[in-house]
Design an enzyme around this catalytic site. Structure first.
Site, PDB file in Angstrom:
ATOM      1  N   GLU A  95      -6.096  -8.250   0.697  1.00 28.01           N
ATOM      2  CA  GLU A  95      -6.727  -7.708   1.906  1.00 28.01           C
ATOM      3  C   GLU A  95      -8.164  -7.320   1.564  1.00 28.01           C
ATOM      4  O   GLU A  95      -8.421  -6.672   0.541  1.00 28.01           O
ATOM      5  CB  GLU A  95      -5.982  -6.478   2.439  1.00 28.01           C
ATOM      6  CG  GLU A  95      -4.597  -6.769   2.994  1.00 28.01           C
ATOM      7  CD  GLU A  95      -3.987  -5.548   3.685  1.00 28.01           C
ATOM      8  OE1 GLU A  95      -4.745  -4.627   4.065  1.00 28.01           O
ATOM      9  OE2 GLU A  95      -2.752  -5.510   3.824  1.00 28.01           O
ATOM     10  N   GLU A 124       0.793  -1.228   0.000  1.00 26.13           N
ATOM     11  CA  GLU A 124       0.000   0.000   0.000  1.00 26.13           C
ATOM     12  C   GLU A 124       0.832   1.288   0.000  1.00 26.13           C
ATOM     13  O   GLU A 124       0.817   2.069   0.960  1.00 26.13           O
ATOM     14  CB  GLU A 124      -0.966  -0.002   1.186  1.00 26.13           C
ATOM     15  CG  GLU A 124      -2.031  -1.073   1.072  1.00 26.13           C
ATOM     16  CD  GLU A 124      -3.133  -0.953   2.115  1.00 26.13           C
ATOM     17  OE1 GLU A 124      -3.098  -0.016   2.938  1.00 26.13           O
ATOM     18  OE2 GLU A 124      -4.050  -1.798   2.103  1.00 26.13           O
TER      19      GLU A 124
END
Length: 401
Positions: A313, A205
């Site tokens: 995720e 991320e």
């Protein structure tokens, strides 16, 4: 050991490799969240027990406690937060994969001792839990979740609550490369511990939507990380079929597409590239407020951009999670959440599969919130004990109904 050996790329590469799990064609797994990078929001009691209450991140806690006291507290956490029993239970539910977030400070030689404050002694516990996974027959993805200098600002999942993202400079990249080289060497030279680790993610991320960051990642960091990992494997004479899958974020994240530059590397084997998709519907910027909107998104979203892509995720949480139609205090809502889980697994199994965030949490705001805890969602009957009861066909029934 690569995905090809484990048979998880059956749909993409049907003629290659030996199926280590011959009946498995999709990744179905869970993250071991807050093991090696603590996120206080999901482990409030543990954070307090460790002496970290009131601090925002691992960096802040270690600075507050002092190195020696912090090492004792964090090593007890590593030793007890996830146990062999967790791995056995994960396997018993039909799951085949665990994803393990780690920070660069696990390689203690690259930490700036005069200005960086992180717990020490985590690596032996990483080896232990990976060995348990191997013994249970679970595939392992290791993720550089906390990068040098922090890849985003004010996010405890980086290991620090940094005021700005400091990762995107050459000297921080170099520390990340050294970490990836070190991890690669350990994976390939210790099969007892790391025998089912098949993928290494080079950055979790990063900042999204920033043109400068995208250019830096795509043109410099991703291809150099790839080459440094492969150089170690070349030095160790690792054959192609046993090399690691190297993972970056999917272009849907908004931080660039690694594929074009990777394809220019001489001798590159892009069948060993893997892309990570994080699809948290609750955080989407568009107008998703009601249950029907959440279910519609799960039923219609197309996650296939960079290929092969894995939903690394996701969760069952929603933006307005305490409103009547979403609250977990109302048992009647469980049936909707069951459909929401099925619909999401269907979307992700149109690609390589999924890894839920997380296997378990502690109480969140004073309650067990199974929307973030796979284990607890199973225990209350929202997620079935057999993970294969989700997927594309089951989702079609939910979505068509």
């Amino acid at each position: 050991m690569s995905f090809l050996q484990l048979g998880f790329l059956v749909l993409f590469l049907p003629l290659l490799g030996h199926a280590w799990l011959p009946t498995v064609d999709k990744i179905r797994g869970v993250n071991l969240g807050s093991l090696f990078i603590s996120e206080p929001w999901m482990m409030d009691k543990e954070w307090a027990r460790m002496g970290c209450k009131g601090t925002l991140s691992e960096f802040d806690c270690v600075l507050s406690l002092g190195q020696q006291k912090a090492n004792v507290a964090f090593q007890l956490h590593y030793d007890t937060f996830y146990t062999r029993k967790d791995l056995s239970e994960i396997k018993s539910l039909g799951l085949n994969t665990i994803r393990i977030p780690v920070g660069y400070w696990m390689l203690e030689d690259i930490v700036y001792k005069d200005s960086e404050h992180f717990p020490q002694g985590g690596f032996k516990y990483l080896g232990r839990i990976c060995q348990w996974a191997r013994e249970e027959g679970l595939y392992v993805i290791i993720v550089l979740h906390g990068a040098p200098g922090a890849q985003v600002a004010e996010q405890p999942f980086t290991g620090q609550f940094a005021p700005k993202a400091g990762f995107y400079v050459d000297y921080q990249y170099e520390r990340a490369y050294k970490f990836l080289e070190w991890m690669t060497r350990n994976i390939h030279t210790n099969s007892t511990a790391f025998g089912t680790v098949g993928a290494l993610m080079v950055l979790n991320e990063p900042v999204a939507g920033d043109a400068r960051v995208i250019q830096s990642l795509v043109n410099e960091y991703y291809p150099t990380a790839w080459k440094r990992i492969r150089a170690v494997e070349g030095e160790l004479r690792i054959p192609q079929e046993k090399r690691l899958h190297i993972q970056t974020m999917s272009e849907k994240w908004g931080a660039g597409d690694a594929r074009p530059m990777l394809s220019t590397i001489p001798g590159v084997n892009l069948t060993l590239a893997l892309y990570d998709d994080h699809h948290y519907i609750k955080y989407l910027p568009n107008q998703i407020h009601a249950r029907k909107d959440y279910l519609l998104n799960a039923c219609t979203t197309d996650r296939g951009s960079s290929l092969p892509v894995l939903a690394g995720e996701w969760s069952l949480s929603s933006e307005k999670e305490d409103e009547p139609e979403f609250t977990i205090e109302d048992a009647e809502n469980k049936e909707w959440y069951r459909k929401f889980w099925i619909a999401q697994t269907g979307a992700y199994e149109k690609q390589m599969g999924w890894v839920f965030w997380s296997w378990r949490t502690q109480e969140i705001r004073g309650r067990v919130d199974w929307r973030w805890s796979y284990r607890d969602a199973v225990r209350v009957g929202v997620i079935p004990r057999n993970s294969s009861l989700g997927g594309v066909l089951a989702a079609q029934k939910v979505c068509d109904g």
